[in-house]
Design a protein around this motif. Structure first.
Motif, mmCIF file in Angstrom:
data_model
loop_
_atom_site.group_PDB
_atom_site.id
_atom_site.type_symbol
_atom_site.label_atom_id
_atom_site.label_comp_id
_atom_site.label_asym_id
_atom_site.label_seq_id
_atom_site.Cartn_x
_atom_site.Cartn_y
_atom_site.Cartn_z
ATOM 1 N N ALA A 193 17.311 89.346 15.346
ATOM 2 C CA ALA A 193 16.187 88.258 15.654
ATOM 3 C C ALA A 193 16.706 86.952 15.385
ATOM 4 N N ALA A 194 17.076 86.668 14.068
ATOM 5 C CA ALA A 194 17.621 85.389 13.414
ATOM 6 C C ALA A 194 18.908 84.939 14.534
ATOM 7 N N GLY A 195 19.640 85.882 14.555
ATOM 8 C CA GLY A 195 20.995 85.340 15.371
ATOM 9 C C GLY A 195 20.437 84.745 16.788
ATOM 10 N N LEU A 196 19.491 85.486 17.259
ATOM 11 C CA LEU A 196 19.048 84.871 18.539
ATOM 12 C C LEU A 196 18.408 83.620 18.559
ATOM 13 N N VAL A 197 17.376 83.651 17.701
ATOM 14 C CA VAL A 197 16.800 82.505 17.473
ATOM 15 C C VAL A 197 17.766 81.134 17.191
ATOM 16 N N ALA A 198 18.597 81.352 16.394
ATOM 17 C CA ALA A 198 19.611 80.300 15.928
ATOM 18 C C ALA A 198 20.410 79.896 17.268
ATOM 19 N N ALA A 199 20.799 81.129 18.129
ATOM 20 C CA ALA A 199 21.764 80.785 19.418
ATOM 21 C C ALA A 199 20.897 80.133 20.503
ATOM 22 N N GLY A 200 19.643 80.339 20.419
ATOM 23 C CA GLY A 200 18.738 79.748 21.225
ATOM 24 C C GLY A 200 18.644 78.064 20.747
ATOM 25 N N TRP A 201 18.417 77.901 19.600
ATOM 26 C CA TRP A 201 18.122 76.490 19.043
ATOM 27 C C TRP A 201 19.477 75.745 19.276
ATOM 28 N N MET A 202 20.678 76.445 19.286
ATOM 29 C CA MET A 202 21.987 75.770 19.561
ATOM 30 C C MET A 202 22.439 75.850 21.015
ATOM 31 N N GLY A 203 21.292 76.287 21.680
ATOM 32 C CA GLY A 203 21.750 76.272 23.195
ATOM 33 C C GLY A 203 22.873 77.260 23.690
ATOM 34 N N LEU A 204 22.798 78.386 22.912
ATOM 35 C CA LEU A 204 24.113 79.245 23.401
ATOM 36 C C LEU A 204 23.323 80.674 23.940
ATOM 37 N N LEU A 205 21.909 80.772 23.859
ATOM 38 C CA LEU A 205 21.398 81.701 24.665
ATOM 39 C C LEU A 205 21.075 81.611 25.989
ATOM 40 N N ARG A 206 22.099 81.811 26.824
ATOM 41 C CA ARG A 206 22.075 81.793 28.383
ATOM 42 C C ARG A 206 21.120 82.696 28.814
ATOM 43 N N ALA A 207 20.452 82.541 29.943
ATOM 44 C CA ALA A 207 19.619 83.522 30.673
ATOM 45 C C ALA A 207 20.298 84.691 31.275
ATOM 46 N N ARG A 214 19.612 91.214 -8.850
ATOM 47 C CA ARG A 214 19.404 90.108 -7.921
ATOM 48 C C ARG A 214 20.603 89.462 -7.541
ATOM 49 N N PHE A 215 21.517 89.349 -8.306
ATOM 50 C CA PHE A 215 22.997 88.697 -7.875
ATOM 51 C C PHE A 215 23.605 89.306 -6.757
ATOM 52 N N VAL A 216 23.622 90.517 -6.948
ATOM 53 C CA VAL A 216 24.212 91.390 -6.073
ATOM 54 C C VAL A 216 23.530 91.385 -4.661
ATOM 55 N N THR A 217 22.416 91.738 -4.946
ATOM 56 C CA THR A 217 21.479 91.862 -3.620
ATOM 57 C C THR A 217 21.302 90.492 -2.833
ATOM 58 N N GLY A 218 21.419 89.301 -3.581
ATOM 59 C CA GLY A 218 21.397 87.910 -3.000
ATOM 60 C C GLY A 218 22.714 87.610 -2.385
ATOM 61 N N ALA A 219 23.933 88.103 -2.875
ATOM 62 C CA ALA A 219 25.060 88.143 -2.259
ATOM 63 C C ALA A 219 25.236 88.773 -0.973
ATOM 64 N N VAL A 220 24.740 90.099 -1.044
ATOM 65 C CA VAL A 220 24.802 90.935 0.053
ATOM 66 C C VAL A 220 23.674 90.216 1.438
ATOM 67 N N GLY A 221 22.914 89.659 0.955
ATOM 68 C CA GLY A 221 21.889 89.029 1.898
ATOM 69 C C GLY A 221 22.482 87.796 2.509
ATOM 70 N N ILE A 222 23.223 86.866 1.896
ATOM 71 C CA ILE A 222 23.857 85.886 2.258
ATOM 72 C C ILE A 222 25.008 86.128 3.012
ATOM 73 N N LEU A 223 25.908 86.996 2.769
ATOM 74 C CA LEU A 223 27.012 87.411 3.346
ATOM 75 C C LEU A 223 26.767 88.055 4.556
ATOM 76 N N SER A 224 25.850 88.686 4.685
ATOM 77 C CA SER A 224 25.155 89.587 5.727
ATOM 78 C C SER A 224 24.802 88.449 7.028
ATOM 79 N N GLY A 225 24.133 87.438 6.408
ATOM 80 C CA GLY A 225 23.418 86.290 7.329
ATOM 81 C C GLY A 225 24.808 85.507 7.936
ATOM 82 N N LEU A 226 25.807 85.191 7.061
ATOM 83 C CA LEU A 226 26.965 84.354 7.660
ATOM 84 C C LEU A 226 27.603 85.588 8.784
ATOM 85 N N MET A 227 27.721 86.785 8.355
ATOM 86 C CA MET A 227 28.554 87.522 9.372
ATOM 87 C C MET A 227 27.742 87.965 10.746
ATOM 88 N N THR A 228 26.303 87.611 10.539
ATOM 89 C CA THR A 228 25.453 87.935 11.802
ATOM 90 C C THR A 228 25.802 86.644 12.858
#
Length: 247
Positions: free
Chosen positions: A181-195, A130-144
């Motif tokens: 998808a998570a990256g785009l939702v976050a970008a839209g929430w922060m006003g970075l997803l331009r048309a 679980r530790f390795v799998t969790g670390a992969v998920g968190i690092l991957s999200g930060l890098m996304t």
């Protein structure tokens, strides 16, 4: 061409060529689209715009394959994806607070880290703890969020184990689709997803479908050792190219 009025001919040409090449590599190896696409786009676009477009293109092509990815992926992909969703906004927040030159440096270091990790000895097919799998998920999200690149922690996690190629590719691509998808939702929430970025990405969809289709056709004709060699070469080329672009 009115939809692309906000982009120069140079920016359009770079985006088309980068999308074609990166999607070919995606179809061949099961990853590499963001790792190759975002650094090249960042040469012609601001880093934030490059990351947003990279996520948009990854999501678009992932949605066309979603039923197959769900069917063929390892269950661990869902656990990693959940952590990616949680960590992505933090990475994007860091990107908006960083200068362009620093962002390009971090993107280069991320590409290098993936190459180094894939050189480590291959492990058994058993799911890591679980530790390795969790670390992969968190690092991957930060890098996304920060670089539009969920791959560096994910590729060694799957390609570095004794798993069927179909499972490796589907697991990675499922995570990358959800990460995009998570990256785009976050970008839209922060006003970075331009048309205009969303429209540009939609116009590039036929290009990435073409490149991905050619890559998949080639992948089906090569042996597993050759495929794993291609994985290492892609990561090495991405790392080298990212470093060269700093000078």
């Amino acid at each position: 061409m009115e939809l692309l009025a906000g982009f120069s001919a140079w920016q359009i040409a770079v985006a088309v060529l980068a999308a074609l090449g990166a999607s070919f590599v995606r179809g061949l190896t099961g990853f590499g689209m963001a790792i190759l696409l975002v650094p090249v786009l960042a040469l012609a676009l601001p880093p934030v715009a490059a990351v947003v477009m990279g996520n948009a293109l990854s999501l678009l092509i992932g949605l066309t394959e979603l039923p197959r990815l769900v069917r063929e992926s390892e269950r661990s992909a869902w656990r990693i994806s959940a952590l990616v969703v949680l960590a992505t906004p933090l990475g994007l927040l860091a990107l908006t607070s960083t200068g362009a030159n620093v962002a390009r440096l971090v993107i280069a270091l991320i590409a290098c880290s993936a190459f180094i990790a894939i050189l480590l000895p291959r492990r058994s097919g058993v799911v890591p703890g679980r530790f390795v799998t969790g670390a992969v998920g968190i690092l991957s999200g930060l890098m996304t969020g920060y670089a539009g690149m969920p791959g560096p922690p994910v590729v060694p996690y799957y390609a570095g184990r004794e798993l069927p190629r179909v499972t490796i590719k589907a697991s990675m691509l499922l995570i990358f689709t959800i990460a995009a998808a998570a990256g785009l939702v976050a970008a839209g929430w922060m006003g970075l997803l331009r048309a205009d970025l969303a429209q540009f990405s939609l116009l590039l969809l036929p290009v990435i479908l073409l490149g991905n289709g050619i890559g998949m056709a080639v992948s089906g004709r090569i042996s597993d050792p050759v495929w794993r060699t291609a994985v290492g070469l892609v990561l090495g080329a991405a790392a080298l190219g990212a470093l060269l672009r700093l000078y």
